[in-house]
Design a protein around this motif. Structure first.
Motif, PDB file in Angstrom:
ATOM      1  N   CYS A   1       0.836  -1.196   0.000  1.00  0.00           N
ATOM      2  CA  CYS A   1       0.000   0.000   0.000  1.00  0.00           C
ATOM      3  C   CYS A   1       0.874   1.251   0.000  1.00  0.00           C
ATOM      4  O   CYS A   1       2.057   1.200   0.303  1.00  0.00           O
ATOM      5  N   PHE A   2       0.259   2.372  -0.326  1.00  0.00           N
ATOM      6  CA  PHE A   2       0.948   3.657  -0.179  1.00  0.00           C
ATOM      7  C   PHE A   2       1.176   3.923   1.296  1.00  0.00           C
ATOM      8  O   PHE A   2       0.371   3.542   2.126  1.00  0.00           O
ATOM      9  N   THR A   3       2.243   4.643   1.613  1.00  0.00           N
ATOM     10  CA  THR A   3       2.387   5.095   2.997  1.00  0.00           C
ATOM     11  C   THR A   3       1.420   6.258   3.215  1.00  0.00           C
ATOM     12  O   THR A   3       1.023   6.942   2.266  1.00  0.00           O
ATOM     13  N   ASP A   4       1.065   6.483   4.475  1.00  0.00           N
ATOM     14  CA  ASP A   4       0.119   7.552   4.808  1.00  0.00           C
ATOM     15  C   ASP A   4       0.555   8.929   4.312  1.00  0.00           C
ATOM     16  O   ASP A   4      -0.252   9.664   3.736  1.00  0.00           O
ATOM     17  N   PRO A   5       1.844   9.321   4.517  1.00  0.00           N
ATOM     18  CA  PRO A   5       2.258  10.633   4.033  1.00  0.00           C
ATOM     19  C   PRO A   5       2.006  10.798   2.531  1.00  0.00           C
ATOM     20  O   PRO A   5       1.528  11.833   2.081  1.00  0.00           O
ATOM     21  N   ASN A   6       2.307   9.737   1.773  1.00  0.00           N
ATOM     22  CA  ASN A   6       2.054   9.729   0.333  1.00  0.00           C
ATOM     23  C   ASN A   6       0.623  10.091   0.002  1.00  0.00           C
ATOM     24  O   ASN A   6       0.349  10.866  -0.896  1.00  0.00           O
ATOM     25  N   GLN A   7      -0.305   9.478   0.740  1.00  0.00           N
ATOM     26  CA  GLN A   7      -1.725   9.702   0.470  1.00  0.00           C
ATOM     27  C   GLN A   7      -2.145  11.120   0.824  1.00  0.00           C
ATOM     28  O   GLN A   7      -2.949  11.726   0.119  1.00  0.00           O
ATOM     29  N   GLY A   8      -1.581  11.636   1.925  1.00  0.00           N
ATOM     30  CA  GLY A   8      -1.914  13.003   2.332  1.00  0.00           C
ATOM     31  C   GLY A   8      -1.474  14.014   1.287  1.00  0.00           C
ATOM     32  O   GLY A   8      -2.228  14.921   0.905  1.00  0.00           O
ATOM     33  N   VAL A   9      -0.255  13.830   0.798  1.00  0.00           N
ATOM     34  CA  VAL A   9       0.293  14.740  -0.224  1.00  0.00           C
ATOM     35  C   VAL A   9      -0.497  14.615  -1.524  1.00  0.00           C
ATOM     36  O   VAL A   9      -0.899  15.612  -2.129  1.00  0.00           O
ATOM     37  N   ALA A  10      -0.747  13.370  -1.952  1.00  0.00           N
ATOM     38  CA  ALA A  10      -1.470  13.140  -3.210  1.00  0.00           C
ATOM     39  C   ALA A  10      -2.889  13.716  -3.157  1.00  0.00           C
ATOM     40  O   ALA A  10      -3.382  14.269  -4.143  1.00  0.00           O
ATOM     41  N   SER A  11      -3.524  13.623  -1.985  1.00  0.00           N
ATOM     42  CA  SER A  11      -4.890  14.150  -1.837  1.00  0.00           C
ATOM     43  C   SER A  11      -4.909  15.668  -1.990  1.00  0.00           C
ATOM     44  O   SER A  11      -5.754  16.224  -2.700  1.00  0.00           O
ATOM     45  N   ALA A  12      -3.965  16.337  -1.331  1.00  0.00           N
ATOM     46  CA  ALA A  12      -3.888  17.798  -1.429  1.00  0.00           C
ATOM     47  C   ALA A  12      -3.582  18.225  -2.865  1.00  0.00           C
ATOM     48  O   ALA A  12      -4.179  19.181  -3.388  1.00  0.00           O
ATOM     49  N   ASP A  13      -2.674  17.515  -3.516  1.00  0.00           N
ATOM     50  CA  ASP A  13      -2.319  17.844  -4.902  1.00  0.00           C
ATOM     51  C   ASP A  13      -3.523  17.687  -5.824  1.00  0.00           C
ATOM     52  O   ASP A  13      -3.759  18.511  -6.710  1.00  0.00           O
ATOM     53  N   TYR A  14      -4.271  16.613  -5.610  1.00  0.00           N
ATOM     54  CA  TYR A  14      -5.438  16.353  -6.453  1.00  0.00           C
ATOM     55  C   TYR A  14      -6.486  17.452  -6.269  1.00  0.00           C
ATOM     56  O   TYR A  14      -7.061  17.954  -7.234  1.00  0.00           O
ATOM     57  N   MET A  15      -6.706  17.838  -5.006  1.00  0.00           N
ATOM     58  CA  MET A  15      -7.683  18.904  -4.738  1.00  0.00           C
ATOM     59  C   MET A  15      -7.260  20.207  -5.402  1.00  0.00           C
ATOM     60  O   MET A  15      -8.083  20.947  -5.939  1.00  0.00           O
ATOM     61  N   ALA A  16      -5.966  20.476  -5.352  1.00  0.00           N
ATOM     62  CA  ALA A  16      -5.453  21.725  -5.916  1.00  0.00           C
ATOM     63  C   ALA A  16      -5.626  21.770  -7.433  1.00  0.00           C
ATOM     64  O   ALA A  16      -5.931  22.823  -7.999  1.00  0.00           O
ATOM     65  N   THR A  17      -5.421  20.630  -8.087  1.00  0.00           N
ATOM     66  CA  THR A  17      -5.485  20.634  -9.555  1.00  0.00           C
ATOM     67  C   THR A  17      -6.894  20.400 -10.104  1.00  0.00           C
ATOM     68  O   THR A  17      -7.159  20.671 -11.256  1.00  0.00           O
ATOM     69  N   HIS A  18      -7.812  19.898  -9.270  1.00  0.00           N
ATOM     70  CA  HIS A  18      -9.155  19.585  -9.777  1.00  0.00           C
ATOM     71  C   HIS A  18     -10.244  20.523  -9.266  1.00  0.00           C
ATOM     72  O   HIS A  18     -11.425  20.310  -9.547  1.00  0.00           O
ATOM     73  N   ASP A  19      -9.847  21.560  -8.529  1.00  0.00           N
ATOM     74  CA  ASP A  19     -10.796  22.591  -8.111  1.00  0.00           C
ATOM     75  C   ASP A  19     -12.094  22.003  -7.540  1.00  0.00           C
ATOM     76  O   ASP A  19     -13.184  22.289  -8.014  1.00  0.00           O
ATOM     77  N   LEU A  20     -11.954  21.152  -6.514  1.00  0.00           N
ATOM     78  CA  LEU A  20     -13.113  20.454  -5.954  1.00  0.00           C
ATOM     79  C   LEU A  20     -13.905  21.310  -4.965  1.00  0.00           C
ATOM     80  O   LEU A  20     -15.042  20.987  -4.630  1.00  0.00           O
ATOM     81  N   GLY A  21     -13.282  22.369  -4.469  1.00  0.00           N
ATOM     82  CA  GLY A  21     -13.948  23.230  -3.499  1.00  0.00           C
ATOM     83  C   GLY A  21     -12.999  24.329  -3.058  1.00  0.00           C
ATOM     84  O   GLY A  21     -11.784  24.179  -3.188  1.00  0.00           O
ATOM     85  N   SER A  22     -13.527  25.415  -2.541  1.00  0.00           N
ATOM     86  CA  SER A  22     -12.659  26.535  -2.164  1.00  0.00           C
ATOM     87  C   SER A  22     -12.397  26.589  -0.661  1.00  0.00           C
ATOM     88  O   SER A  22     -11.396  27.138  -0.211  1.00  0.00           O
ATOM     89  N   THR A  23     -13.303  26.014   0.115  1.00  0.00           N
ATOM     90  CA  THR A  23     -13.175  26.056   1.574  1.00  0.00           C
ATOM     91  C   THR A  23     -13.200  24.624   2.102  1.00  0.00           C
ATOM     92  O   THR A  23     -14.200  23.919   1.960  1.00  0.00           O
ATOM     93  N   ILE A  24     -12.070  24.207   2.701  1.00  0.00           N
ATOM     94  CA  ILE A  24     -11.916  22.798   3.063  1.00  0.00           C
ATOM     95  C   ILE A  24     -12.118  22.544   4.554  1.00  0.00           C
ATOM     96  O   ILE A  24     -11.595  23.281   5.394  1.00  0.00           O
ATOM     97  N   GLY A  25     -12.870  21.504   4.854  1.00  0.00           N
ATOM     98  CA  GLY A  25     -12.995  21.023   6.223  1.00  0.00           C
ATOM     99  C   GLY A  25     -12.290  19.676   6.320  1.00  0.00           C
ATOM    100  O   GLY A  25     -12.229  18.938   5.336  1.00  0.00           O
ATOM    101  N   VAL A  26     -11.736  19.377   7.485  1.00  0.00           N
ATOM    102  CA  VAL A  26     -11.092  18.073   7.692  1.00  0.00           C
ATOM    103  C   VAL A  26     -11.668  17.446   8.959  1.00  0.00           C
ATOM    104  O   VAL A  26     -11.776  18.112   9.988  1.00  0.00           O
ATOM    105  N   ILE A  27     -12.056  16.187   8.863  1.00  0.00           N
ATOM    106  CA  ILE A  27     -12.433  15.427  10.048  1.00  0.00           C
ATOM    107  C   ILE A  27     -11.495  14.226  10.076  1.00  0.00           C
ATOM    108  O   ILE A  27     -11.341  13.548   9.064  1.00  0.00           O
ATOM    109  N   TYR A  28     -10.808  14.010  11.199  1.00  0.00           N
ATOM    110  CA  TYR A  28      -9.875  12.875  11.237  1.00  0.00           C
ATOM    111  C   TYR A  28      -9.840  12.242  12.620  1.00  0.00           C
ATOM    112  O   TYR A  28     -10.292  12.832  13.603  1.00  0.00           O
TER     113      TYR A  28
END
Length: 367
Positions: free
Chosen positions: A129-156
């Motif tokens: 599997c991907f390591t967790d840091p990998n997924q965190g970085v990839a998720s942020a990059d994807y959001m940045a390039t795909h304009d999914l929303g302007s105001t982000i909430g995080v629940i973890y």
């Protein structure tokens, strides 16, 4: 545990003994059962080929670090030569130091914590599997390039190394990418049965994109509650979100538009995926395999490829097999259900491309 006997997929005489450890009972049982079934399918296929023979014994750890140690010891008493496990990170962190000391080659399908491959500076542990840091970085990059929303909430889940590991890297990368995180809400294992406050706060903060780096069971609860309060942001999850469409009692129409990063799509049209999905469904009364099952299936085939590359045989000790596989892994290139041309570095980290999917009409569609 007494109620769950260890399973055994026995190869012919002269089989190399593989052990598996994961939750077959308890709250994370979905993942352990999927992993066990995926590994069993691979072992049966490999044994039918008539070359290297494998046997698999899988022990239940209930997702508990202490019980994982008992499971590991039971497998060692039974002569385990290779460990394909453990399924989740916390138990892995208690087992890995033992497997390092005993020189048991360890390939984990899904324990994605960063420390799993680095604790005690080990050289014998590799991840599929991907390591967790990998997924965190990839998720942020994807959001940045795909304009999914302007105001982000995080629940973890701050009590879970998987969830908090992803969140930390996500937050750092979001800052680099100039993403606006307006609301961060944590929960713990002790209060995860009610996440209404966290969802309400994201709504009140005006978040139109909510990142959920945790498992499908809790995510289903979040999506259900958001719907009852008329809150419909874009939800985004990581590989732990895989399985959301099979959570018991969950109205899957609420997952419409959900985006997630996962390395496996059960609807893919290639022959290997379709064959695997058909076999898994046959074993599991029609249940569709998640990425944990696919990671484990790939894992057994990766072990086979490494054993062949290193010329290992069943009469070798676990120490000899370990040393041989450790040196074989870094020159291996493997294509399976969860990645094309996967390679591993000496630290045990896999290199493969994450894929983002969006749920559309109850199916994963590549995003």
């Amino acid at each position: 545990s007494a109620s769950t006997p260890a399973s055994s997929t026995a190869g012919a005489d002269g089989a190399i003994k593989i052990g598996g450890i994961g939750p077959l009972t308890g709250s994370a049982a979905t993942y352990g059962i999927a992993t066990k079934q995926g590994a069993e399918i691979a072992v049966d296929e490999i044994n039918a080929l008539g070359g290297i023979q494998l046997s698999l014994e899988f022990q239940d750890d209930e997702g508990d670090a202490e019980k994982a140690i008992n499971a590991y010891n039971a497998l060692m008493d039974d002569g385990m030569q290779i460990l394909v496990g453990t399924v989740t990170t916390q138990p892995a962190l208690s087992v890995v130091p033992l497997s390092y000391e005993d020189r048991v080659f360890t390939l984990t399908p899904s324990a994605s914590g960063d420390d799993v491959i680095s604790i005690n500076d080990n050289d014998n542990v590799f991840q599929i599997c991907f390591t967790d840091p990998n997924q965190g970085v990839a998720s942020a990059d994807y959001m940045a390039t795909h304009d999914l929303g302007s105001t982000i909430g995080v629940i973890y889940d701050s009590s879970d190394v998987y969830s908090s590991g992803i969140y930390e890297k996500f937050a750092a990368e979001a800052q680099v990418k100039g993403l606006n995180i307006a609301c961060v809400e944590a929960f713990t294992a002790d209060n995860k049965s009610d996440l209404t406050t966290q969802v309400t706060k994201c709504k009140d903060a005006g978040c139109d994109l909510v990142f959920l780096p945790f498992y499908a069971t809790e995510a289903a609860q979040v999506l259900t509650y958001a719907n009852t309060i008329g809150y419909a942001p874009t939800f985004f999850g990581c590989d732990g979100m895989d399985g959301i469409l099979t959570v018991e009692g969950f109205d899957t129409t609420l997952a419409e538009g959900l985006a997630l990063m996962t390395p496996f799509d059960a609807n893919a049209s290639d022959e290997a995926t379709q064959s695997f999905v058909a076999k898994f469904k046959e074993k599991m009364d029609g249940l569709v395999p998640n990425q944990f099952a696919a990671d484990a299936y790939d894992g057994v085939y990766i072990v086979k490829a490494a054993l062949e590359a290193a010329g290992c045989t069943a009469d070798m000790s676990n120490e000899e097999i370990c040393d041989a596989l450790v040196s074989a892994m870094t020159s291996l290139k493997f294509t399976g259900l969860t990645g094309t041309d996967m390679t591993w570095n000496a630290e045990g980290q896999v290199s493969k491309a994450p894929t983002a999917y969006v749920v559309k009409d109850g199916q994963y569609v590549e995003g």
